[in-house]
Design an enzyme around this catalytic site. Structure first.
Site, PDB file in Angstrom:
ATOM      1  N   GLU A 147      17.229  10.084   8.059  1.00  0.00           N
ATOM      2  CA  GLU A 147      16.730  11.396   8.509  1.00  0.00           C
ATOM      3  C   GLU A 147      16.720  11.574  10.023  1.00  0.00           C
ATOM      4  O   GLU A 147      15.707  11.973  10.604  1.00  0.00           O
ATOM      5  CB  GLU A 147      15.322  11.636   7.928  1.00  0.00           C
ATOM      6  CG  GLU A 147      15.285  11.493   6.418  1.00  0.00           C
ATOM      7  CD  GLU A 147      13.891  11.641   5.798  1.00  0.00           C
ATOM      8  OE1 GLU A 147      12.935  11.925   6.520  1.00  0.00           O
ATOM      9  OE2 GLU A 147      13.785  11.473   4.561  1.00  0.00           O
TER      10      GLU A 147
ATOM     11  N   GLU B 295      17.971   9.948  -3.712  1.00  0.00           N
ATOM     12  CA  GLU B 295      16.554  10.256  -3.978  1.00  0.00           C
ATOM     13  C   GLU B 295      16.409  11.492  -4.862  1.00  0.00           C
ATOM     14  O   GLU B 295      15.532  12.337  -4.643  1.00  0.00           O
ATOM     15  CB  GLU B 295      15.798  10.483  -2.656  1.00  0.00           C
ATOM     16  CG  GLU B 295      15.908   9.325  -1.678  1.00  0.00           C
ATOM     17  CD  GLU B 295      15.086   9.502  -0.399  1.00  0.00           C
ATOM     18  OE1 GLU B 295      14.221  10.399  -0.346  1.00  0.00           O
ATOM     19  OE2 GLU B 295      15.317   8.738   0.552  1.00  0.00           O
TER      20      GLU B 295
HETATM   21  O1  9MR Z   1       7.863   8.790  -1.935  1.00  0.00           O
HETATM   22  C1  9MR Z   1       7.459   8.216  -0.700  1.00  0.00           C
HETATM   23  C2  9MR Z   1       5.942   8.324  -0.552  1.00  0.00           C
HETATM   24  O2  9MR Z   1       5.302   7.515  -1.521  1.00  0.00           O
HETATM   25  C3  9MR Z   1       5.530   7.884   0.852  1.00  0.00           C
HETATM   26  O3  9MR Z   1       4.157   8.130   1.041  1.00  0.00           O
HETATM   27  C4  9MR Z   1       6.348   8.615   1.910  1.00  0.00           C
HETATM   28  C5  9MR Z   1       6.038   8.082   3.317  1.00  0.00           C
HETATM   29  O4  9MR Z   1       6.430   6.730   3.454  1.00  0.00           O
HETATM   30  O5  9MR Z   1       7.736   8.449   1.669  1.00  0.00           O
HETATM   31  C6  9MR Z   1       8.154   8.952   0.426  1.00  0.00           C
HETATM   32  O6  9MR Z   1       9.564   8.748   0.286  1.00  0.00           O
HETATM   33  C7  9MR Z   1      10.404   9.460   1.182  1.00  0.00           C
HETATM   34  C8  9MR Z   1      11.594   8.580   1.510  1.00  0.00           C
HETATM   35  O7  9MR Z   1      11.158   7.341   1.998  1.00  0.00           O
HETATM   36  C9  9MR Z   1      12.531   9.254   2.484  1.00  0.00           C
HETATM   37  N1  9MR Z   1      12.934  10.571   2.028  1.00  0.00           N
HETATM   38  C10 9MR Z   1      11.854  11.445   1.598  1.00  0.00           C
HETATM   39  C11 9MR Z   1      10.973  10.742   0.563  1.00  0.00           C
HETATM   40  C12 9MR Z   1       9.896  11.678   0.033  1.00  0.00           C
HETATM   41  O8  9MR Z   1       9.015  12.042   1.062  1.00  0.00           O
END
Ligand code: 9MR
Length: 355
Positions: A142, A258
């Site tokens: 990102e 994802e």
């Molecule tokens: O699903 C993830 C959530 O449990 C966490 O709190 C968050 C922060 O670390 O990240 C979420 O996963 C993200 C992923 O790592 C990157 N793309 C977006 C995902 C959804 O927010």
């Protein structure tokens, strides 16, 4: 020890997602919650039966791996890797560099003077620890955010503020050194829709990748996160197709990293109706994505509706605050939903022999 309850749920063996994916040259996967893997036998069983690739939802982020500046905590990541090894499942690494999930000590400890060393040390230590065991690493996650206003469209992340845009090349070069066999991946969201915002994000991402290729930065694959919506006013089509074709022409593999369906915009409450709309959203999306021969894997961001990130905070379901999202393939009792069958059909409909 208790025997895992018999599957009144997911369809194992030749009916599984992994078998249907494999028959069409694909990997089928999901993001894993490591606490659940340790505590919920049905969850573990569904993972083993359905998927041939897994990724830690959180356990390989800085916040999980780095309890202190001089400490690494590999237990959770190791638990996923050993579970996967014992079931012939591949593992993705997520992620080396992101603007979120940084540990509390980060901002007070990492400075312009030591940031490059922290970045290189982290990638060498973590990449080295899992060397040879990782199918693909999300090296940078990102990095694009045009609305931050930089001329290059890149995000003003902590890493950008500390190191400038070179942090991206440094991360990829170091990752190659740390684990020469992992596919080095750039992972991005907001590139799916035919609207101006996503079009700009695609253009900026392609510009970044072209610059990296011309500078001989090692990169093998691009992740399309695919957090999509049911009931969106926008279509998915030409923009994404052209984006994927451009990636292929650059010699990059494509991973759907994802995938999930946010159904906050659906105007009706009836569960069967919502599940149908969600399934059709998956089906339409995959019919476009899987027509692209460079796509090699489809991972959903979670397994059952009881644990999707979309239900984890009030900001995530703004329009329907009292209605938990049914974003994923299995319901709370691990019964396959219509979305499961839509995804399996989508794998089946992929023309074989294209990879
Ligand atoms: O699903 C993830 C959530 O449990 C966490 O709190 C968050 C922060 O670390 O990240 C979420 O996963 C993200 C992923 O790592 C990157 N793309 C977006 C995902 C959804 O927010």
């Amino acid at each position: 020890a208790q025997t895992p309850p018999e599957a009144a749920f997911a369809i194992p063996g030749s009916g599984s997602l992994r078998e249907h994916a494999r028959a069409h040259g694909l990997l089928a996967g999901a993001a894993v919650n490591i606490q659940l893997l340790a505590s919920d036998q049905i969850y573990a069983r569904v993972l083993a039966e359905q998927y041939n690739i897994l990724v830690a939802e959180n356990a390989m982020k800085w916040s999980a791996l780095r309890p202190a500046a001089d400490k690494y905590a590999f237990e959770q990541g190791d638990a996923l890797v050993s579970f996967a090894e014992s079931h012939q499942i591949k593992v993705r690494g997520h992620n080396f560099v992101w603007h979120e999930a940084l540990p509390d000590w980060f901002s007070a400890t990492v400075t312009k003077d030591n940031a490059k060393q922290f970045l290189v040390d982290h990638i060498m230590a973590v990449g080295g620890h899992y060397k040879g065991k990782i199918h693909s690493w999300d090296v940078v996650n990102e990095a694009v955010l045009p609305k931050d206003g930089r001329p290059d469209g890149l995000r003003k992340s902590p890493w950008m503020e500390l190191l400038g845009p070179d942090y991206i090349d440094t991360a990829f070069r170091t990752a190659r050194q740390a684990d020469p066999h992992a596919l080095l991946t750039y992972n991005e969201y907001g590139v799916e829709y035919d609207n101006d915002e996503d079009a700009e994000r695609r253009a900026v991402t392609l510009q970044l990748l072209r610059r990296m290729k011309s500078a001989n930065v090692p990169i093998d694959a691009v992740g399309i996160q695919s957090h999509i919506k049911a009931g969106s006013p926008f279509t998915i089509g030409r923009g994404l197709q052209d984006y994927m074709a451009s990636l292929r022409q650059m010699g990059l593999k494509i991973l759907v990293t994802e995938l999930d369906v946010n159904e906050d915009d659906l105007p009706y409450d009836d569960v069967a109706q919502r599940d149908h709309a969600i399934a059709e959203t998956y089906r339409n999306y995959l019919s476009i994505v899987l027509a692209e021969p460079s796509v090699t894997a489809v991972l959903t961001w979670g397994v059952s509706d009881s644990h999707t990130w979309l239900n984890s905070g009030p900001t995530h379901h703004k329009k329907q605050p009292d209605r938990p999202q049914r974003a994923l393939l299995f319901d709370d009792a691990y019964q396959p939903k219509e979305a499961f069958f839509a995804i399996r059909d989508s794998f089946d409909n992929r023309k074989s022999g294209r990879l």
